[in-house]
Scaffold this motif. Structure first.
Motif, PDB file in Angstrom:
ATOM      1  N   THR A 277      24.211  18.546   8.221  1.00 14.86           N
ATOM      2  CA  THR A 277      22.985  19.376   8.503  1.00 14.86           C
ATOM      3  C   THR A 277      23.034  20.398   9.574  1.00 14.86           C
ATOM      4  O   THR A 277      22.971  21.358   9.478  1.00 14.86           O
ATOM      5  CB  THR A 277      21.778  18.250   9.099  1.00 14.86           C
ATOM      6  OG1 THR A 277      21.873  17.145   8.364  1.00 14.86           O
ATOM      7  CG2 THR A 277      20.316  19.065   8.856  1.00 14.86           C
ATOM      8  N   THR A 278      24.128  19.790  10.607  1.00 10.16           N
ATOM      9  CA  THR A 278      24.342  20.938  11.834  1.00 10.16           C
ATOM     10  C   THR A 278      25.387  21.933  11.364  1.00 10.16           C
ATOM     11  O   THR A 278      24.775  23.105  11.565  1.00 10.16           O
ATOM     12  CB  THR A 278      25.334  19.935  12.658  1.00 10.16           C
ATOM     13  OG1 THR A 278      24.997  18.819  12.987  1.00 10.16           O
ATOM     14  CG2 THR A 278      25.229  20.816  14.024  1.00 10.16           C
TER      15      THR A 278
ATOM     16  N   SER B 277      25.140  12.710   7.622  1.00  5.84           N
ATOM     17  CA  SER B 277      24.046  13.606   7.126  1.00  5.84           C
ATOM     18  C   SER B 277      23.981  14.510   8.359  1.00  5.84           C
ATOM     19  O   SER B 277      23.503  15.663   8.006  1.00  5.84           O
ATOM     20  CB  SER B 277      22.686  12.788   6.640  1.00  5.84           C
ATOM     21  OG  SER B 277      22.240  11.937   7.819  1.00  5.84           O
ATOM     22  N   LEU B 278      24.123  13.954   9.543  1.00  7.48           N
ATOM     23  CA  LEU B 278      23.855  14.668  10.758  1.00  7.48           C
ATOM     24  C   LEU B 278      24.944  15.830  10.805  1.00  7.48           C
ATOM     25  O   LEU B 278      24.453  16.897  11.006  1.00  7.48           O
ATOM     26  CB  LEU B 278      23.881  13.902  11.961  1.00  7.48           C
ATOM     27  CG  LEU B 278      24.115  14.458  13.300  1.00  7.48           C
ATOM     28  CD1 LEU B 278      22.846  14.927  13.792  1.00  7.48           C
ATOM     29  CD2 LEU B 278      24.649  13.530  14.319  1.00  7.48           C
TER      30      LEU B 278
ATOM     31  N   LEU C 159      29.646  11.222  22.165  1.00  7.07           N
ATOM     32  CA  LEU C 159      28.699  12.229  21.593  1.00  7.07           C
ATOM     33  C   LEU C 159      29.447  13.695  22.016  1.00  7.07           C
ATOM     34  O   LEU C 159      29.621  14.521  21.021  1.00  7.07           O
ATOM     35  CB  LEU C 159      27.220  12.609  22.182  1.00  7.07           C
ATOM     36  CG  LEU C 159      26.473  11.622  21.346  1.00  7.07           C
ATOM     37  CD1 LEU C 159      25.124  11.774  22.055  1.00  7.07           C
ATOM     38  CD2 LEU C 159      26.282  12.220  19.804  1.00  7.07           C
TER      39      LEU C 159
ATOM     40  N   LEU D  10      32.390  13.926  19.651  1.00  6.22           N
ATOM     41  CA  LEU D  10      32.142  14.201  18.437  1.00  6.22           C
ATOM     42  C   LEU D  10      32.007  15.989  18.355  1.00  6.22           C
ATOM     43  O   LEU D  10      32.277  16.590  17.601  1.00  6.22           O
ATOM     44  CB  LEU D  10      30.868  13.695  17.939  1.00  6.22           C
ATOM     45  CG  LEU D  10      30.389  14.117  16.452  1.00  6.22           C
ATOM     46  CD1 LEU D  10      31.424  13.438  15.484  1.00  6.22           C
ATOM     47  CD2 LEU D  10      29.174  13.434  16.178  1.00  6.22           C
TER      48      LEU D  10
ATOM     49  N   SER E 183      29.568  11.210   4.797  1.00  3.19           N
ATOM     50  CA  SER E 183      28.252  10.733   4.548  1.00  3.19           C
ATOM     51  C   SER E 183      28.116   9.356   4.139  1.00  3.19           C
ATOM     52  O   SER E 183      26.976   8.864   4.240  1.00  3.19           O
ATOM     53  CB  SER E 183      27.547  11.529   3.417  1.00  3.19           C
ATOM     54  OG  SER E 183      28.304  11.554   2.291  1.00  3.19           O
ATOM     55  N   SER E 184      29.038   8.722   3.830  1.00  2.00           N
ATOM     56  CA  SER E 184      29.402   7.155   3.666  1.00  2.00           C
ATOM     57  C   SER E 184      28.751   6.453   5.135  1.00  2.00           C
ATOM     58  O   SER E 184      28.356   5.499   5.202  1.00  2.00           O
ATOM     59  CB  SER E 184      30.385   6.590   3.256  1.00  2.00           C
ATOM     60  OG  SER E 184      31.476   6.920   3.912  1.00  2.00           O
ATOM     61  N   ASP E 185      29.078   7.297   6.240  1.00  5.10           N
ATOM     62  CA  ASP E 185      28.709   6.943   7.296  1.00  5.10           C
ATOM     63  C   ASP E 185      27.323   7.127   7.849  1.00  5.10           C
ATOM     64  O   ASP E 185      26.915   8.231   7.364  1.00  5.10           O
ATOM     65  CB  ASP E 185      29.626   7.073   8.387  1.00  5.10           C
ATOM     66  CG  ASP E 185      30.968   6.420   8.294  1.00  5.10           C
ATOM     67  OD1 ASP E 185      31.999   7.258   8.038  1.00  5.10           O
ATOM     68  OD2 ASP E 185      30.929   5.241   8.410  1.00  5.10           O
ATOM     69  N   ASN E 186      26.934   6.743   8.829  1.00  2.77           N
ATOM     70  CA  ASN E 186      25.400   6.989   9.351  1.00  2.77           C
ATOM     71  C   ASN E 186      25.331   8.472   9.826  1.00  2.77           C
ATOM     72  O   ASN E 186      24.329   9.137   9.633  1.00  2.77           O
ATOM     73  CB  ASN E 186      25.144   6.086  10.444  1.00  2.77           C
ATOM     74  CG  ASN E 186      24.751   4.754  10.270  1.00  2.77           C
ATOM     75  OD1 ASN E 186      24.226   4.621   9.094  1.00  2.77           O
ATOM     76  ND2 ASN E 186      25.178   3.998  11.026  1.00  2.77           N
ATOM     77  N   TYR E 187      26.580   9.019  10.585  1.00  2.66           N
ATOM     78  CA  TYR E 187      26.502  10.185  11.065  1.00  2.66           C
ATOM     79  C   TYR E 187      26.614  11.301  10.036  1.00  2.66           C
ATOM     80  O   TYR E 187      26.620  12.559  10.472  1.00  2.66           O
ATOM     81  CB  TYR E 187      27.175  10.346  12.472  1.00  2.66           C
ATOM     82  CG  TYR E 187      28.589   9.780  12.266  1.00  2.66           C
ATOM     83  CD1 TYR E 187      29.637  10.589  11.672  1.00  2.66           C
ATOM     84  CD2 TYR E 187      28.792   8.524  12.488  1.00  2.66           C
ATOM     85  CE1 TYR E 187      30.737  10.199  11.483  1.00  2.66           C
ATOM     86  CE2 TYR E 187      30.155   7.947  12.143  1.00  2.66           C
ATOM     87  CZ  TYR E 187      30.964   8.723  11.814  1.00  2.66           C
ATOM     88  OH  TYR E 187      32.473   8.226  11.423  1.00  2.66           O
TER      89      TYR E 187
ATOM     90  N   MET F 174      23.222  24.257   9.160  1.00  3.54           N
ATOM     91  CA  MET F 174      22.443  25.367  10.065  1.00  3.54           C
ATOM     92  C   MET F 174      23.034  26.460  10.444  1.00  3.54           C
ATOM     93  O   MET F 174      22.491  27.612  10.635  1.00  3.54           O
ATOM     94  CB  MET F 174      21.846  24.658  11.264  1.00  3.54           C
ATOM     95  CG  MET F 174      20.477  23.761  11.182  1.00  3.54           C
ATOM     96  SD  MET F 174      20.111  22.760  12.282  1.00  3.54           S
ATOM     97  CE  MET F 174      20.200  23.861  13.697  1.00  3.54           C
TER      98      MET F 174
END
Lengths: 145, 265
Positions: B176-177, B172-173, B27, B30, B166-170, B180
């Motif tokens: 979104t970040t 959308s995360l 994390l 990332l 976005s084809s991966d799980n993160y 914001m």
């Protein structure tokens, strides 16, 4: 923002429940391994000695273990950077040992189990990517003397 | 051949570190990546925006339209007149259209498409033309400093990055970040727009009197939190900064304020 909160909740729930379940499972695996360690399990095609065999039977044990949200996200992160995926390693280790234990339980009172094979498949493949699970199947020939 | 029974050695096949630490490591990796990406994109978009030719700037501002419900707005000759007067001072390479918006919140917006939106809530709050001119000048400052273009450019790159991931799980995360962090003008941008607003007020009316009137009024009425939510943080600091700027530039602050006429029907 909502997405982030949802994400944090899912991660926490996944981590807590995943850790508790894994701990319980590992304890149970260790206990049962101790109990059944005396049953010889070998990969050889032939029994250790061929005299006095009364019965031979196919025995098997299979298990499907699901991955939790935390492990899955961490795994996909590891996908980005490379390296070994520790969160999958614990999962597959448990599944493999559980499958062997179930196979041993299937072969109650046997003298030995020979010609053991272990196979794994991932249930999530081609399915909805929200399902993440690993199946491990262990099978072999139980020999009674 | 002798069979020796043996329990599995957990040191071999189980991961050697705690999963939590493993996750933490990834994390933070990332995070570093996202921060670096954000900084690089912001810096390069700003450089490109600063060096944009006036023709291109005008083209972008005219052709990129924001999705606004125009049924909730009305034209106002009086408001347009004020904006035009200030725009002469601002020397923008395009014409800005002014609209009154049916909204009780105290707010004004400079949006792509070269549109200036002023809420009815704001028009109720201001009592003098100078106060309103200050707000309009502030919004013109956002146009002048190309804040729209900068945030559009960033938004575009982040949207593409989000889509790629976005084809991966993160994925959308990730998006979104970035959403914001992207939808707001920074405090520096707001302050720069404030000072530009003061300049415009002084240029069009020959006085900076009334520049801080609206902020002070809202501070007194305790509506600070509302303005805070409307992305204008820390406006006590902004009042101070504007006053210091007016002193520094030796702008007149004694001329009579012009009462605000009727802006909309």
């Amino acid at each position: 923002m909502e997405n982030l909160i949802l994400f944090a909740v899912l991660m926490t729930v996944g981590y807590i429940s995943g850790t508790i379940l894994e701990k319980h499972h590992l304890t149970s695996i260790r206990e049962r391994e101790e109990q059944m360690v005396s049953l010889p399990t070998i990969m050889l095609k032939k029994p250790l000695h061929e005299e006095g065999i009364k019965e031979v039977k196919l025995v098997g044990g299979s298990v499907v273990i699901s991955i939790d949200y935390f492990k899955k996200i961490v795994a996909s992160l590891a996908n980005l950077f490379g390296g070994n995926i520790a969160t999958y390693e614990t999962l597959v280790d448990r599944a493999r040992r559980e499958a062997i234990l179930r196979m041993k339980e299937d072969a109650k009172d046997a003298s030995e189990i020979i010609n053991i094979r272990i196979e794994t498949s991932s249930i999530s493949k081609n399915a909805n990517r929200n399902v993440g699970a690993v199946e491990v199947l262990a099978y072999g020939t139980a020999v009674w003397r | 051949m002798k069979y020796t029974s043996k329990l599995p050695d957990e040191k071999v096949n189980r991961p050697k570190e705690y999963l939590f630490l493993f996750a933490l490591k990834l994390l933070s990796g990332l995070l570093v990546f996202v921060v670096l990406f954000y900084l690089i994109v912001t810096a390069s978009v700003n450089i490109i925006a600063e060096n944009l030719s006036p023709e291109h700037e005008a083209k972008i501002m005219k052709y990129v339209q924001m999705d606004i419900d125009m049924n909730q707005t009305q034209k106002s000759t009086q408001l347009q007149h004020m904006v035009d007067k200030l725009a002469v001072c601002a020397k923008l390479p395009y014409k800005v259209d002014a609209y009154v918006m049916d909204d009780f919140h105290v707010n004004a917006m400079a949006v792509p498409g070269a549109k200036m939106l002023v809420t009815k809530g704001l028009l109720h709050k201001v009592k003098t033309e100078n106060e309103l001119a200050m707000v309009l000048g502030h919004e013109l400052g956002h146009f002048k400093h190309k804040d729209n273009i900068k945030s559009m450019g960033k938004g575009l790159i982040f949207a593409v990055a989000g889509m790629l991931l976005s084809s991966d799980n993160y994925g959308s995360l990730f998006s979104t970040t970035l959403e914001m962090t992207n939808n707001r003008y920074s405090q520096e941008q707001e302050m720069a727009a404030d000072l530009f607003g003061v300049d415009m007020l002084n240029c069009a009316y020959g006085t900076a009197n009334g520049a801080t009137a609206l902020f002070e009024k809202m501070k007194k009425e305790g509506e600070g939190w509302k303005y805070l939510l409307a992305d204008h943080p820390d406006f006590i600091k902004r009042i101070k900064k504007m006053k210091a700027y007016i002193r520094e530039r030796e702008y007149d602050t004694s001329k009579k304020l012009i009462p605000l006429g009727r802006i909309y029907k």
